[in-house]
Design a protein around this motif. Structure first.
Motif, mmCIF file in Angstrom:
data_model
loop_
_atom_site.group_PDB
_atom_site.id
_atom_site.type_symbol
_atom_site.label_atom_id
_atom_site.label_comp_id
_atom_site.label_asym_id
_atom_site.label_seq_id
_atom_site.Cartn_x
_atom_site.Cartn_y
_atom_site.Cartn_z
ATOM 1 N N GLY A 182 -6.422 10.298 8.042
ATOM 2 C CA GLY A 182 -7.759 10.861 7.874
ATOM 3 C C GLY A 182 -7.792 12.215 7.207
ATOM 4 N N ASP A 183 -6.651 12.846 7.044
ATOM 5 C CA ASP A 183 -6.603 14.147 6.395
ATOM 6 C C ASP A 183 -6.518 14.037 4.869
ATOM 7 N N LEU A 184 -6.414 12.821 4.353
ATOM 8 C CA LEU A 184 -6.357 12.625 2.905
ATOM 9 C C LEU A 184 -7.769 12.629 2.322
ATOM 10 N N THR A 185 -7.866 13.045 1.071
ATOM 11 C CA THR A 185 -9.169 13.080 0.414
ATOM 12 C C THR A 185 -9.555 11.688 -0.092
ATOM 13 N N SER A 186 -10.824 11.532 -0.402
ATOM 14 C CA SER A 186 -11.294 10.274 -0.981
ATOM 15 C C SER A 186 -10.599 9.999 -2.301
ATOM 16 N N LYS A 229 0.828 -1.202 0.000
ATOM 17 C CA LYS A 229 0.000 0.000 0.000
ATOM 18 C C LYS A 229 0.867 1.258 0.000
ATOM 19 N N LEU A 230 1.929 1.276 0.802
ATOM 20 C CA LEU A 230 2.812 2.437 0.848
ATOM 21 C C LEU A 230 3.563 2.634 -0.473
ATOM 22 N N GLY A 248 -8.521 6.744 -3.007
ATOM 23 C CA GLY A 248 -8.973 5.935 -4.126
ATOM 24 C C GLY A 248 -7.879 5.690 -5.143
ATOM 25 N N SER A 249 -7.016 6.677 -5.332
ATOM 26 C CA SER A 249 -5.928 6.494 -6.296
ATOM 27 C C SER A 249 -4.943 5.438 -5.808
ATOM 28 N N VAL A 250 -4.762 5.336 -4.493
ATOM 29 C CA VAL A 250 -3.883 4.301 -3.940
ATOM 30 C C VAL A 250 -4.491 2.927 -4.182
ATOM 31 N N GLY A 251 -5.773 2.771 -3.867
ATOM 32 C CA GLY A 251 -6.450 1.497 -4.094
ATOM 33 C C GLY A 251 -6.460 1.118 -5.565
ATOM 34 N N GLY A 252 -6.690 2.095 -6.423
ATOM 35 C CA GLY A 252 -6.682 1.839 -7.863
ATOM 36 C C GLY A 252 -5.320 1.390 -8.354
ATOM 37 N N GLY A 287 1.950 9.471 -5.819
ATOM 38 C CA GLY A 287 2.219 10.764 -5.195
ATOM 39 C C GLY A 287 1.301 11.112 -4.034
ATOM 40 N N THR A 288 0.754 10.121 -3.361
ATOM 41 C CA THR A 288 -0.111 10.355 -2.213
ATOM 42 C C THR A 288 0.718 10.237 -0.933
ATOM 43 N N PRO A 289 0.658 11.234 -0.064
ATOM 44 C CA PRO A 289 1.469 11.226 1.154
ATOM 45 C C PRO A 289 0.889 10.312 2.239
#
Length: 65
Positions: A38-42, A21-22, A46-50, A29-31
């Motif tokens: 919890g401060d990350l947007t959906s 996942k990391l 979602g881009s991480v899961g995708g 590019g998701t921190p």
């Protein structure tokens, strides 16, 4: 409605899943950090899961004969 669970079926795989996942988060590019995110947007989550699904499918396609 069917019940959904995010329970890991193979507890020994937890560390590998977190590492995966990391890595996926870094690629898009998701921190993402270990701990509270919890401060990350959906959209970011979602881009991480995708990305994870994309890599799983790519790996499967590369390994089928």
């Amino acid at each position: 409605m069917a019940s959904r669970s995010n329970r890991i079926l193979v507890p020994e795989a937890r560390e590998a899943l977190n590492k995966f996942k990391l890595e996926a988060a870094q690629e898009v590019g998701t921190p993402l950090t270990n701990g509270y995110n919890g401060d990350l947007t959906s959209r970011q989550n979602g881009s991480v899961g995708g990305q994870m699904v994309k890599k799983i499918i790519q790996d499967y396609e590369n390994n089928i004969k």
